[in-house]
Design a protein around this motif. Structure first.
Motif, PDB file in Angstrom:
ATOM      1  N   VAL A 108       0.856  -1.186   0.000  1.00 44.75           N
ATOM      2  CA  VAL A 108       0.000   0.000   0.000  1.00 44.75           C
ATOM      3  C   VAL A 108       0.892   1.235   0.000  1.00 44.75           C
ATOM      4  CG1 VAL A 108      -1.787   1.288   1.251  1.00 44.75           C
ATOM      5  CG2 VAL A 108      -1.819  -1.230   1.240  1.00 44.75           C
ATOM      6  N   ALA A 109       0.605   2.192  -0.884  1.00 42.27           N
ATOM      7  CA  ALA A 109       1.429   3.397  -0.990  1.00 42.27           C
ATOM      8  C   ALA A 109       0.613   4.632  -0.607  1.00 42.27           C
ATOM      9  CB  ALA A 109       1.972   3.553  -2.407  1.00 42.27           C
ATOM     10  N   LEU A 110       1.225   5.513   0.177  1.00 43.06           N
ATOM     11  CA  LEU A 110       0.640   6.817   0.505  1.00 43.06           C
ATOM     12  C   LEU A 110       1.189   7.838  -0.474  1.00 43.06           C
ATOM     13  CD1 LEU A 110       1.062   6.845   4.403  1.00 43.06           C
ATOM     14  CD2 LEU A 110      -0.982   6.244   3.109  1.00 43.06           C
ATOM     15  N   VAL A 111       0.299   8.529  -1.159  1.00 41.06           N
ATOM     16  CA  VAL A 111       0.707   9.512  -2.162  1.00 41.06           C
ATOM     17  C   VAL A 111      -0.067  10.799  -1.930  1.00 41.06           C
ATOM     18  CG1 VAL A 111       0.792  10.022  -4.639  1.00 41.06           C
ATOM     19  CG2 VAL A 111       1.223   7.701  -3.843  1.00 41.06           C
ATOM     20  N   GLY A 112       0.574  11.930  -2.196  1.00 39.31           N
ATOM     21  CA  GLY A 112      -0.096  13.221  -2.059  1.00 39.31           C
ATOM     22  C   GLY A 112       0.905  14.358  -2.083  1.00 39.31           C
ATOM     23  N   ARG A 113       0.397  15.579  -2.096  1.00 43.13           N
ATOM     24  CA  ARG A 113       1.285  16.736  -2.080  1.00 43.13           C
ATOM     25  C   ARG A 113       1.845  16.954  -0.675  1.00 43.13           C
ATOM     26  NH1 ARG A 113      -1.572  21.100  -0.073  1.00 43.13           N
ATOM     27  NH2 ARG A 113      -3.832  20.769   0.112  1.00 43.13           N
ATOM     28  N   PRO A 114       2.793  17.864  -0.508  1.00 39.74           N
ATOM     29  CA  PRO A 114       3.383  18.085   0.823  1.00 39.74           C
ATOM     30  C   PRO A 114       2.361  18.606   1.840  1.00 39.74           C
ATOM     31  CG  PRO A 114       4.765  19.037  -0.907  1.00 39.74           C
ATOM     32  CD  PRO A 114       3.476  18.644  -1.557  1.00 39.74           C
ATOM     33  N   ASN A 115       2.602  18.265   3.085  1.00 36.91           N
ATOM     34  CA  ASN A 115       1.867  18.821   4.231  1.00 36.91           C
ATOM     35  C   ASN A 115       0.381  18.458   4.287  1.00 36.91           C
ATOM     36  OD1 ASN A 115       4.261  20.212   5.043  1.00 36.91           O
ATOM     37  ND2 ASN A 115       3.802  21.798   3.517  1.00 36.91           N
ATOM     38  N   VAL A 116       0.014  17.333   3.682  1.00 30.21           N
ATOM     39  CA  VAL A 116      -1.376  16.884   3.796  1.00 30.21           C
ATOM     40  C   VAL A 116      -1.539  15.879   4.936  1.00 30.21           C
ATOM     41  CG1 VAL A 116      -1.973  17.314   1.387  1.00 30.21           C
ATOM     42  CG2 VAL A 116      -1.017  15.089   2.038  1.00 30.21           C
ATOM     43  N   GLY A 117      -0.422  15.488   5.565  1.00 28.46           N
ATOM     44  CA  GLY A 117      -0.490  14.590   6.711  1.00 28.46           C
ATOM     45  C   GLY A 117      -0.162  13.148   6.401  1.00 28.46           C
ATOM     46  N   VAL A 172      -5.407  13.779   0.815  1.00 26.37           N
ATOM     47  CA  VAL A 172      -5.695  15.188   0.514  1.00 26.37           C
ATOM     48  C   VAL A 172      -6.039  15.913   1.807  1.00 26.37           C
ATOM     49  CG1 VAL A 172      -6.433  14.747  -1.855  1.00 26.37           C
ATOM     50  CG2 VAL A 172      -8.106  14.616   0.002  1.00 26.37           C
ATOM     51  N   ASP A 173      -6.017  17.240   1.751  1.00 25.95           N
ATOM     52  CA  ASP A 173      -6.202  18.064   2.941  1.00 25.95           C
ATOM     53  C   ASP A 173      -7.569  18.730   2.900  1.00 25.95           C
ATOM     54  OD1 ASP A 173      -6.125  19.986   4.956  1.00 25.95           O
ATOM     55  OD2 ASP A 173      -3.994  20.410   4.680  1.00 25.95           O
ATOM     56  N   ALA A 174      -8.477  18.300   3.789  1.00 22.29           N
ATOM     57  CA  ALA A 174      -9.826  18.861   3.821  1.00 22.29           C
ATOM     58  C   ALA A 174      -9.816  20.336   4.202  1.00 22.29           C
ATOM     59  CB  ALA A 174     -10.692  18.072   4.804  1.00 22.29           C
TER      60      ALA A 174
END
Length: 438
Positions: free
Chosen positions: A6-15, A90-92
């Motif tokens: 399982v990979a966590l992907v996203g932009r910086p600072n989304v947690g 993603v960051d809500a």
């Protein structure tokens, strides 16, 4: 059972890192920093219900940053390519950004199961943005707060929902993996063992795309060798190949009965070798250290003494691992390898009679009483072996809190002096009297 990835992907600072820590807990493996790489992937293992999976935390992808290092994007692509499930974090609080949309396009091309984890829902700003994320066009959305541990259980249910258990391979087949960093000669060693060119061999690091399982017979005994040479996607990967090879090794280690850690005699030992070895030990697998390319070394007798000393200094966490010096290219000393594989496998499956292990521990205790602590001294009542692969021993004591790591190491050494457990880790489980084995 084969572990999923399982990979966590996203932009910086989304947690992502906070979510990683929440899922993995305290068992975190951080890959060492390498100059020129902005952010290294982090690997860990997650256990949930009857499932266990590898988790990768990728670096934050930021296409708007002029200083953005392309290595981050390459690492994320490698992780996506390897993953069975991708968690798009993603960051809500911020809502959808241009970076989110670009990452969305990247994930759409992957044709993998994607779960959108809408993080930071505990923020006051979140309620205005949560439903906007459905515009991303994925099927699975879970609202979470990594910080507050909200929605994590539901996320884990969704991650593992489609996981299937893989049937165990034949029990009478000894499976061993050839692990190590790229370009140490893993594929060449496999070819030498098989005595035929079944695996592509090249001097370029990372030419083997997938772990390759090859069955063969040695002295009428069945074996499967798992080659885990470094990866290579289209284009040039450079340093990231070495990082990526660790995940490939971790997956192969899980399926192995024995691990061959291959070290390059020319370049010597580096930190990455120790990381890979550490995963084998954590998985409870027997290890044989194979020093390859020994044909390139002059003054072999003197160098062997020094190299052995260096190995013992660098791999102090597995002093029991045998060392084999050979050349896959010339096949010199190759005949010494298979007997070691068989020996350490048999040692890992060994079961010691209860009366023998009980006498061994009692004798060790009486020979060297543990020091008292605040007027209390550790007492050992009963010892027995409860399982193998790796050999695991239960030791009943008056108080587990009185056990010092140095005394535990002393007891392990005494067990090894009395019984041949060369090559395999052994586990000592201390239980308070009356405590169950669970």
């Amino acid at each position: 059972m084969k572990k999923q990835v399982v990979a966590l992907v996203g932009r910086p600072n989304v947690g992502k890192s906070t979510l990683f820590n929440r899922l993995v807990g305290s068992k975190i493996a951080i890959i060492e920093d390498v100059p020129g790489i902005t952010r290294d992937r982090i690997y860990g293992d997650v256990k949930f219900n009857n499932y266990s999976f590898h988790l990768i935390d990728t670096g934050g992808i930021d296409f708007s940053d002029e200083t953005f290092n392309n290595e981050i994007k390459i690492q994320a692509e490698l992780a996506i390519d390897e993953a069975d499930v991708i968690i798009f974090v993603v960051d809500a609080k911020d809502g959808i950004t241009q970076n989110d949309l670009i990452i969305r396009d990247l994930l759409m091309k992957a044709s993998k199961k994607v779960i959108v984890a809408v993080n930071k829902i505990d923020s006051k700003l979140a309620k205005d943005n949560i439903y906007d994320f459905y515009e991303l066009g994925f099927d699975n959305y879970i609202n979470i707060s990594s910080e507050q541990n909200e929605g994590i259980y539901e996320l884990l249910l969704e991650i593992t929902k489609d996981f299937k258990e893989i049937e165990e391979e034949e029990n009478d087949v000894i499976k061993f993996s050839v692990i190590g960093r790229p370009n140490v000669g893993k594929s060449s060693l496999v070819n030498a063992i098989l005595n035929e060119e079944r695996v592509i061999v090249s001097n370029i690091a990372g030419t083997t795309r997938d772990a390759i399982d090859t069955p063969f017979t040695y002295h009428n005994e069945k074996f499967v060798v798992i080659d885990t040479a470094g990866m290579r996607k289209k284009g040039k990967i450079y340093e990231t190949v070495e990082k990526y090879s660790l995940l490939r090794s971790m997956k192969a280690i899980d399926r192995s009965d024995v691990c061959l850690l291959v070290i390059d005699a020319e370049t010597g030992i580096i930190e990455h070798d120790k990381h890979i070895a550490g995963y084998a030990i954590e998985a409870g697998k027997p290890v044989v250290i194979v020093v390859n390319k020994w044909d390139t070394i002059e003054e072999k007798d003197e160098k062997m003494k020094q190299f052995t000393k260096d190995i013992r200094n660098n791999f102090q966490f597995m002093p029991y691992a045998p060392i084999v010096y050979l050349s896959a290219k010339t096949r010199k000393r190759l005949h010494t390898l298979m007997p070691q594989i068989i020996k350490v496998y048999k040692n890992s499956t060994k079961m010691i009679a209860t009366n023998l292990i009980n006498d061994c521990i009692k004798d060790a205790y009486n020979l060297n009483l543990p020091p008292s602590y605040k007027g209390k001294r550790l007492k050992i009542y009963f010892s027995s072996q409860v399982s193998n692969k790796p050999p695991t021993f239960n030791i009943q004591v008056n108080s587990k809190g009185l056990i010092h790591f140095s005394y535990e190491r002393y007891l392990e050494n005494k067990i090894r002096e009395s019984f041949d457990f060369e090559g395999t880790p052994i586990i000592l489980q201390f239980k308070n009297k009356g405590e169950t084995n669970n």
